[in-house]
Scaffold this active site. Structure first.
Site, PDB file in Angstrom:
ATOM      1  N   ASP A  46       0.857  -1.192   0.000  1.00  0.00           N
ATOM      2  CA  ASP A  46       0.000   0.000   0.000  1.00  0.00           C
ATOM      3  C   ASP A  46       0.893   1.241   0.000  1.00  0.00           C
ATOM      4  O   ASP A  46       1.682   1.441   0.928  1.00  0.00           O
ATOM      5  CB  ASP A  46      -0.888   0.007   1.251  1.00  0.00           C
ATOM      6  CG  ASP A  46      -1.852   1.182   1.239  1.00  0.00           C
ATOM      7  OD1 ASP A  46      -2.946   1.030   0.666  1.00  0.00           O
ATOM      8  OD2 ASP A  46      -1.500   2.254   1.775  1.00  0.00           O
ATOM      9  N   TYR A  51       3.042   9.875  -0.035  1.00  0.00           N
ATOM     10  CA  TYR A  51       4.124   9.347   0.790  1.00  0.00           C
ATOM     11  C   TYR A  51       5.508   9.652   0.210  1.00  0.00           C
ATOM     12  O   TYR A  51       6.521   9.435   0.887  1.00  0.00           O
ATOM     13  CB  TYR A  51       3.988   7.828   1.004  1.00  0.00           C
ATOM     14  CG  TYR A  51       2.642   7.394   1.568  1.00  0.00           C
ATOM     15  CD1 TYR A  51       1.777   8.318   2.157  1.00  0.00           C
ATOM     16  CD2 TYR A  51       2.225   6.075   1.503  1.00  0.00           C
ATOM     17  CE1 TYR A  51       0.544   7.934   2.645  1.00  0.00           C
ATOM     18  CE2 TYR A  51       0.991   5.687   2.002  1.00  0.00           C
ATOM     19  CZ  TYR A  51       0.147   6.628   2.563  1.00  0.00           C
ATOM     20  OH  TYR A  51      -1.080   6.248   3.052  1.00  0.00           O
ATOM     21  N   LYS A  76      -2.732   5.948  -4.418  1.00  0.00           N
ATOM     22  CA  LYS A  76      -3.864   6.843  -4.144  1.00  0.00           C
ATOM     23  C   LYS A  76      -3.671   8.197  -4.816  1.00  0.00           C
ATOM     24  O   LYS A  76      -2.525   8.687  -4.904  1.00  0.00           O
ATOM     25  CB  LYS A  76      -4.019   7.058  -2.626  1.00  0.00           C
ATOM     26  CG  LYS A  76      -3.870   5.778  -1.823  1.00  0.00           C
ATOM     27  CD  LYS A  76      -4.106   5.922  -0.344  1.00  0.00           C
ATOM     28  CE  LYS A  76      -3.705   4.646   0.371  1.00  0.00           C
ATOM     29  NZ  LYS A  76      -2.322   4.596   0.854  1.00  0.00           N
ATOM     30  N   HIS A 109      -7.613   9.565  -2.190  1.00  0.00           N
ATOM     31  CA  HIS A 109      -7.011   9.496  -0.853  1.00  0.00           C
ATOM     32  C   HIS A 109      -7.919  10.093   0.241  1.00  0.00           C
ATOM     33  O   HIS A 109      -8.061   9.524   1.318  1.00  0.00           O
ATOM     34  CB  HIS A 109      -5.654  10.201  -0.891  1.00  0.00           C
ATOM     35  CG  HIS A 109      -4.690   9.717   0.134  1.00  0.00           C
ATOM     36  ND1 HIS A 109      -3.356   9.562  -0.106  1.00  0.00           N
ATOM     37  CD2 HIS A 109      -4.863   9.340   1.434  1.00  0.00           C
ATOM     38  CE1 HIS A 109      -2.750   9.111   0.988  1.00  0.00           C
ATOM     39  NE2 HIS A 109      -3.639   8.976   1.927  1.00  0.00           N
TER      40      HIS A 109
HETATM   41  N1  LIG Z   1      -5.501   6.164   3.498  1.00  0.00           N
HETATM   42  C1  LIG Z   1      -4.958   6.884   4.460  1.00  0.00           C
HETATM   43  O1  LIG Z   1      -5.317   8.052   4.676  1.00  0.00           O
HETATM   44  C2  LIG Z   1      -3.906   6.285   5.313  1.00  0.00           C
HETATM   45  C3  LIG Z   1      -3.320   5.107   4.952  1.00  0.00           C
HETATM   46  N2  LIG Z   1      -2.334   4.536   5.728  1.00  0.00           N
HETATM   47  C4  LIG Z   1      -1.736   3.263   5.283  1.00  0.00           C
HETATM   48  O2  LIG Z   1      -1.786   2.330   6.366  1.00  0.00           O
HETATM   49  C5  LIG Z   1      -0.466   1.863   6.651  1.00  0.00           C
HETATM   50  C6  LIG Z   1      -0.316   1.500   8.127  1.00  0.00           C
HETATM   51  O3  LIG Z   1      -0.566   2.621   8.955  1.00  0.00           O
HETATM   52  P1  LIG Z   1       0.572   3.448   9.718  1.00  0.00           P
HETATM   53  O4  LIG Z   1       0.066   4.822   9.911  1.00  0.00           O
HETATM   54  O5  LIG Z   1       1.845   3.267   9.020  1.00  0.00           O
HETATM   55  O6  LIG Z   1       0.601   2.831  11.168  1.00  0.00           O
HETATM   56  P2  LIG Z   1       0.591   1.371  11.830  1.00  0.00           P
HETATM   57  O7  LIG Z   1      -0.645   1.290  12.644  1.00  0.00           O
HETATM   58  O8  LIG Z   1       0.881   0.313  10.832  1.00  0.00           O
HETATM   59  O9  LIG Z   1       1.818   1.503  12.857  1.00  0.00           O
HETATM   60  C7  LIG Z   1       3.126   1.718  12.428  1.00  0.00           C
HETATM   61  C8  LIG Z   1       3.986   1.967  13.652  1.00  0.00           C
HETATM   62  O10 LIG Z   1       3.959   0.837  14.506  1.00  0.00           O
HETATM   63  C9  LIG Z   1       5.294   0.336  14.685  1.00  0.00           C
HETATM   64  N3  LIG Z   1       5.180  -1.138  14.616  1.00  0.00           N
HETATM   65  C10 LIG Z   1       4.881  -1.889  13.539  1.00  0.00           C
HETATM   66  N4  LIG Z   1       4.849  -3.196  13.850  1.00  0.00           N
HETATM   67  C11 LIG Z   1       5.150  -3.285  15.172  1.00  0.00           C
HETATM   68  C12 LIG Z   1       5.302  -4.358  16.060  1.00  0.00           C
HETATM   69  N5  LIG Z   1       5.124  -5.617  15.657  1.00  0.00           N
HETATM   70  N6  LIG Z   1       5.616  -4.087  17.343  1.00  0.00           N
HETATM   71  C13 LIG Z   1       5.810  -2.815  17.764  1.00  0.00           C
HETATM   72  N7  LIG Z   1       5.680  -1.729  16.963  1.00  0.00           N
HETATM   73  C14 LIG Z   1       5.355  -1.967  15.664  1.00  0.00           C
HETATM   74  C15 LIG Z   1       6.121   0.904  13.538  1.00  0.00           C
HETATM   75  O11 LIG Z   1       7.459   1.096  13.949  1.00  0.00           O
HETATM   76  P3  LIG Z   1       8.773   0.796  13.049  1.00  0.00           P
HETATM   77  O12 LIG Z   1       8.462   1.127  11.627  1.00  0.00           O
HETATM   78  O13 LIG Z   1       9.785   1.714  13.657  1.00  0.00           O
HETATM   79  O14 LIG Z   1       9.114  -0.655  13.248  1.00  0.00           O
HETATM   80  C16 LIG Z   1       5.424   2.245  13.309  1.00  0.00           C
HETATM   81  O15 LIG Z   1       5.884   3.187  14.258  1.00  0.00           O
HETATM   82  C17 LIG Z   1       0.421   3.040   6.210  1.00  0.00           C
HETATM   83  O16 LIG Z   1       1.777   2.693   6.116  1.00  0.00           O
HETATM   84  C18 LIG Z   1      -0.254   3.398   4.913  1.00  0.00           C
HETATM   85  O17 LIG Z   1       0.109   2.486   3.894  1.00  0.00           O
HETATM   86  C19 LIG Z   1      -1.966   5.118   6.924  1.00  0.00           C
HETATM   87  C20 LIG Z   1      -2.489   6.330   7.323  1.00  0.00           C
HETATM   88  C21 LIG Z   1      -3.513   7.003   6.539  1.00  0.00           C
HETATM   89  O1  LIG Z   2      -2.153   8.291   4.150  1.00  0.00           O
HETATM   90  C1  LIG Z   2      -1.903   9.040   5.078  1.00  0.00           C
HETATM   91  C2  LIG Z   2      -0.837   8.741   6.030  1.00  0.00           C
HETATM   92  O2  LIG Z   2      -1.127   9.153   7.346  1.00  0.00           O
HETATM   93  C3  LIG Z   2      -1.479  10.517   7.463  1.00  0.00           C
HETATM   94  C4  LIG Z   2      -1.600  10.853   8.926  1.00  0.00           C
HETATM   95  O3  LIG Z   2      -2.347   9.943   9.653  1.00  0.00           O
HETATM   96  C5  LIG Z   2      -2.775  10.700   6.708  1.00  0.00           C
HETATM   97  O4  LIG Z   2      -3.194  12.027   6.759  1.00  0.00           O
HETATM   98  C6  LIG Z   2      -2.622  10.308   5.271  1.00  0.00           C
HETATM   99  O5  LIG Z   2      -3.852  10.233   4.680  1.00  0.00           O
END
Ligand SMILES: NC(=O)C1=CN([C@@H]2O[C@H](COP(=O)(O)OP(=O)(O)OC[C@H]3O[C@@H](n4cnc5c(N)ncnc54)[C@H](OP(=O)(O)O)[C@@H]3O)[C@@H](O)[C@H]2O)C=CC1
Ligand SMILES: O=C1CO[C@H](CO)[C@@H](O)[C@@H]1O
Length: 274
Positions: A46, A51, A76, A109
């Site tokens: 994803d 990003y 997105k 998005h």
């Molecule tokens: N459509 C939208 O608006 C959005 C989409 N997204 C998507 O969703 C994905 C996931 O969400 P995201 O915001 O990244 O957050 P997550 O909920 O996936 O959490 C990521 C965080 O958790 C830590 N982490 C991951 N696995 C573990 C573990 N097993 N134990 C302890 N800590 C852990 C990572 O640390 P570290 O990397 O340091 O290991 C990082 O700090 C994004 O990467 C993106 O692709 C996210 C936000 C908005």
């Molecule tokens: O994809 C995304 C990553 O996270 C950001 C913060 O939560 C979002 O705003 C964004 O949509």
């Protein structure tokens, strides 16, 4: 890595229920982090223009040598690009940066109801879909009233709605709406960016099951039927987050985790984000 089940979208396309998220991975680290995920066995990635790392995701896809047909790649349409001409240019650039001729899933998005025009953006995504340049199209951060407006003015029903979901934000109303309209729910920030991992209820269930808090949290999302793509730049965590298919949470565990809901977002409210 365990075999990942597929979810069948409303147009028959299948998507692995577990993927790898790439938000906040700096471009300089993205190729390696994505290659690690692919080595571990993830086949669904994803990403997003927002990003700033699509090119490096593309480098990893190319360098992995994995057959294109075995990968599922989502990107997105960024905010501010809802107008048709801008959306067309953005989509071309996304494909070029990822080094792909066809995308698996492309999403709007954010709805941006005040400053954007998601209906025009959607009609342009329909154009890409009809031309076979993307296998499925969907939305992200859409509330039911946004989806209703979109469906009243278009032909294709979104295949997915990617929204923030984790134990502190269970989004039962939006998930029910999605299910009613045969729209698959994707849960972004399924670990609430790490904050739920210290929750005493999750820690206790993890201890009882001999699993980690992250595994329990992701398993809860999978058992609810959602598609997830946790992000991590740490190889051990990437591996840990993939070992989810050899245990089950009981109904009582599921209910206890769902009861942690406090409607707490880590991100913006879609009606207030532009
Ligand atoms: N459509 C939208 O608006 C959005 C989409 N997204 C998507 O969703 C994905 C996931 O969400 P995201 O915001 O990244 O957050 P997550 O909920 O996936 O959490 C990521 C965080 O958790 C830590 N982490 C991951 N696995 C573990 C573990 N097993 N134990 C302890 N800590 C852990 C990572 O640390 P570290 O990397 O340091 O290991 C990082 O700090 C994004 O990467 C993106 O692709 C996210 C936000 C908005
Ligand atoms: O994809 C995304 C990553 O996270 C950001 C913060 O939560 C979002 O705003 C964004 O949509």
């Amino acid at each position: 890595m365990h075999a990942v089940p597929n979810v069948t979208l409303n147009n028959g396309v299948t998507i692995p229920q577990l993927g790898f998220g790439t938000f906040k991975i700096p471009p300089a680290d993205t190729r390696q982090a994505t290659l690690t995920a692919l080595e571990v066995g993830y086949r669904h990635i994803d990403t997003a223009e927002m990003y700033g790392n699509e090119k490096e995701v593309g480098d990893a896809i190319r360098d992995s040598g994995i057959d294109r047909d075995d990968l599922f790649v989502t990107s997105k349409l960024n905010n501010g690009l809802h107008e048709a001409a801008a959306a067309r240019t953005a989509f071309d650039q996304t494909l070029e940066d990822l080094g792909l001729e066809q995308l698996d899933l492309f999403l709007i998005h954010w709805p941006r109801p005040r400053t954007g025009n998601f209906v025009e953006a959607w009609q342009t995504l329909e154009e890409f879909y009809r031309a076979g340049r993307v296998r499925a199209i969907g939305v992200s951060n859409f509330k039911p009233h946004h989806v209703r407006r979109l469906m009243e003015n278009s032909v294709v029903t979104p295949a997915v709605n990617q929204i923030e979901i984790h134990p502190y934000l269970t989004q039962d109303d939006v998930r029910a709406f999605n299910a009613e309209h045969d729209i698959a729910t994707e849960a972004w920030s399924p670990l609430a960016k790490g904050t739920v991992l210290r929750d005493p209820v999750i820690v206790r269930i993890a201890d009882d099951r001999g699993r980690t808090p992250a595994q329990v949290t992701l398993r809860w999302a999978l058992q609810r039927g959602d598609i997830v793509f946790p992000k991590s730049v740490t190889r051990e965590r990437v591996q840990e987050n993939s070992l989810l298919f050899d245990f089950e949470l009981s109904e009582a565990d599921m209910a206890e985790i769902s009861a942690l809901n406090r409607d707490e977002r880590t991100g913006s409210d879609p009606d207030e984000n532009g």
